[in-house]
Write an enzyme that holds these catalytic residues in place. Structure first.
Site, PDB file in Angstrom:
ATOM      1  N   TYR A 212       0.829  -1.210   0.000  1.00 33.21           N
ATOM      2  CA  TYR A 212       0.000   0.000   0.000  1.00 33.21           C
ATOM      3  C   TYR A 212       0.855   1.247   0.000  1.00 33.21           C
ATOM      4  O   TYR A 212       2.081   1.170   0.182  1.00 33.21           O
ATOM      5  CB  TYR A 212      -0.938   0.006   1.222  1.00 33.21           C
ATOM      6  CG  TYR A 212      -0.250   0.361   2.521  1.00 33.21           C
ATOM      7  CD1 TYR A 212       0.619  -0.535   3.145  1.00 33.21           C
ATOM      8  CD2 TYR A 212      -0.437   1.603   3.125  1.00 33.21           C
ATOM      9  CE1 TYR A 212       1.260  -0.206   4.337  1.00 33.21           C
ATOM     10  CE2 TYR A 212       0.195   1.938   4.316  1.00 33.21           C
ATOM     11  CZ  TYR A 212       1.040   1.043   4.916  1.00 33.21           C
ATOM     12  OH  TYR A 212       1.683   1.369   6.081  1.00 33.21           O
TER      13      TYR A 212
ATOM     14  N   ARG B 175       7.810   3.474  -4.956  1.00 35.14           N
ATOM     15  CA  ARG B 175       7.915   2.593  -3.790  1.00 35.14           C
ATOM     16  C   ARG B 175       6.880   1.478  -3.877  1.00 35.14           C
ATOM     17  O   ARG B 175       7.164   0.331  -3.518  1.00 35.14           O
ATOM     18  CB  ARG B 175       7.753   3.399  -2.496  1.00 35.14           C
ATOM     19  CG  ARG B 175       8.022   2.556  -1.255  1.00 35.14           C
ATOM     20  CD  ARG B 175       8.074   3.375   0.018  1.00 35.14           C
ATOM     21  NE  ARG B 175       6.827   4.061   0.276  1.00 35.14           N
ATOM     22  CZ  ARG B 175       6.624   4.911   1.284  1.00 35.14           C
ATOM     23  NH1 ARG B 175       7.607   5.187   2.120  1.00 35.14           N
ATOM     24  NH2 ARG B 175       5.464   5.502   1.442  1.00 35.14           N
TER      25      ARG B 175
ATOM     26  N   LYS C 197       6.518  -2.025   1.964  1.00 38.15           N
ATOM     27  CA  LYS C 197       5.358  -1.374   2.583  1.00 38.15           C
ATOM     28  C   LYS C 197       4.161  -2.305   2.432  1.00 38.15           C
ATOM     29  O   LYS C 197       3.281  -2.113   1.585  1.00 38.15           O
ATOM     30  CB  LYS C 197       5.116   0.004   1.966  1.00 38.15           C
ATOM     31  CG  LYS C 197       4.255   0.905   2.851  1.00 38.15           C
ATOM     32  CD  LYS C 197       4.322   2.344   2.406  1.00 38.15           C
ATOM     33  CE  LYS C 197       3.306   3.237   3.084  1.00 38.15           C
ATOM     34  NZ  LYS C 197       3.500   3.469   4.504  1.00 38.15           N
TER      35      LYS C 197
ATOM     36  N   ARG D 150      -9.955 -19.263  -5.191  1.00 37.40           N
ATOM     37  CA  ARG D 150     -11.145 -20.089  -4.922  1.00 37.40           C
ATOM     38  C   ARG D 150     -11.118 -20.696  -3.521  1.00 37.40           C
ATOM     39  O   ARG D 150     -12.099 -21.192  -3.039  1.00 37.40           O
ATOM     40  CB  ARG D 150     -11.203 -21.222  -5.945  1.00 37.40           C
ATOM     41  CG  ARG D 150     -11.470 -20.696  -7.343  1.00 37.40           C
ATOM     42  CD  ARG D 150     -12.791 -21.247  -7.857  1.00 37.40           C
ATOM     43  NE  ARG D 150     -13.119 -20.591  -9.113  1.00 37.40           N
ATOM     44  CZ  ARG D 150     -13.163 -21.195 -10.263  1.00 37.40           C
ATOM     45  NH1 ARG D 150     -12.921 -22.488 -10.337  1.00 37.40           N
ATOM     46  NH2 ARG D 150     -13.473 -20.535 -11.336  1.00 37.40           N
TER      47      ARG D 150
END
Ligand SMILES: Cc1ncc(COP(=O)(O)O)c(C=O)c1O
Length: 292
Positions: free
Chosen positions: A36, A55, A153, A104
């Site tokens: 993120y 990044r 991150k 799945r």
């Protein structure tokens, strides 16, 4: 009552965040298998966009995923979210994440060719409270219990969550982390120390997140003639530092006035911090209206 985050982006759609749905088999939900970014948007203008995008691409590569979107596609999402926020040019922050997607079933080893889940939203960036600028922050220290790849991150933030809670429990703002007698990071910020008149931040390595704001702080320090170095900081040096600062995308750079209940320097925001903070404000104003 207005929703705090009116619109989000999810896998190609813009929709009210309360209506967004992700499969419970998403690997982000099951394993924290994703990366993120968080980026400030000052007066409608993303700050350090390239650094954040680079990044994310790097974090994904380290997690053995390609970036699912091109830079142009990311920009399009960011401008749509900023526009849809209806914030009238106020400061915001953008959050975006990519997870390995929904399979799945539940498999530790990822299956190939599962479409990634891409999620983003923008929300108002709270102003830094004047008490923080006038009095500084209280911080505590703790052993750094994070994993061995803090340079990624990742959305898997359980150690950071527990470490931040230690600060909350102590009535403090942030937990500063030590590993083997050396400063690493804070639970969600980079840490800088002024030692003998010189600004020091631990060098980037697998033990710390390569902070985008840290780079800004170092650039601004250099610009106004404050000597700085990326160099290790021992626990003893940290505890005897003239000034300690923390920096992060949603915090800019903030002064620490007490550490584990003991005053840092004079127990007030330091003079070098104030110079860098003021330069930061000047730099933000200078960027207003410039292309991004
Ligand atoms: C552990 C850690 N270190 C440092 C930072 C600061 O990084 P940035 O300046 O890019 O926000 C963060 C931000 O979330 C973080 O979580």
């Amino acid at each position: 009552m207005a929703a705090p985050f009116p619109t989000c982006y999810l896998n190609g759609d813009y929709l009210p965040i309360g209506e967004a749905r992700v499969s419970p088999l998403d690997r982000g939900f099951l394993f924290g298998d994703g990366a993120y970014e968080v980026m400030p948007v000052y007066g409608g203008r993303p700050f350090r966009l390239e650094a954040h995008c680079n990044r994310l691409t790097r974090s994904l590569a380290e997690l053995r995923m390609g970036d699912p979107l091109s830079r142009e596609q990311w920009r399009e999402i960011f401008s749509s979210l900023i526009e849809r926020s209806g914030d009238g040019g106020g400061d915001q922050y953008l959050y975006w994440q990519v997870t390995r997607g929904a399979e799945r079933g539940r498999n530790h080893a990822p299956l190939p060719e599962v479409p990634r889940t891409v999620f983003a939203f923008s929300c108002p960036l709270p102003a830094i409270p004047s008490t923080v600028l006038e009095k500084g922050l209280a911080c505590v220290t703790a052993a750094d219990t994070r994993w061995a790849r803090c340079d990624i991150k990742s959305t898997a933030l359980l150690a950071n969550v527990l470490l931040r809670q230690l600060a909350v429990d102590a009535g403090a703002a942030e937990t500063i982390l030590l590993r083997d007698g050396q400063l690493t990071d804070a639970s969600a910020s980079a840490v800088h120390a002024v030692i003998g008149g010189e600004l020091r931040t631990p060098p980037n390595s697998r033990e710390i997140l390569p902070s985008t704001t840290r780079t800004v702080v170092e650039e601004l320090a250099a610009r106004i003639g404050i000597p700085w170095r990326a160099a290790p900081v021992s626990e003893t040096e940290l505890r005897g530092a003239e000034e300690i600062w923390i920096s992060a995308a949603t915090r800019e750079v903030q002064p620490v006035s007490s550490l584990d209940g003991r005053p840092v320097g004079g127990g007030r925001p330091g003079v070098l911090w104030r110079r860098v903070y003021e330069e930061f404000q000047r730099w933000k104003r200078e960027l207003q209206g410039k292309p991004w």
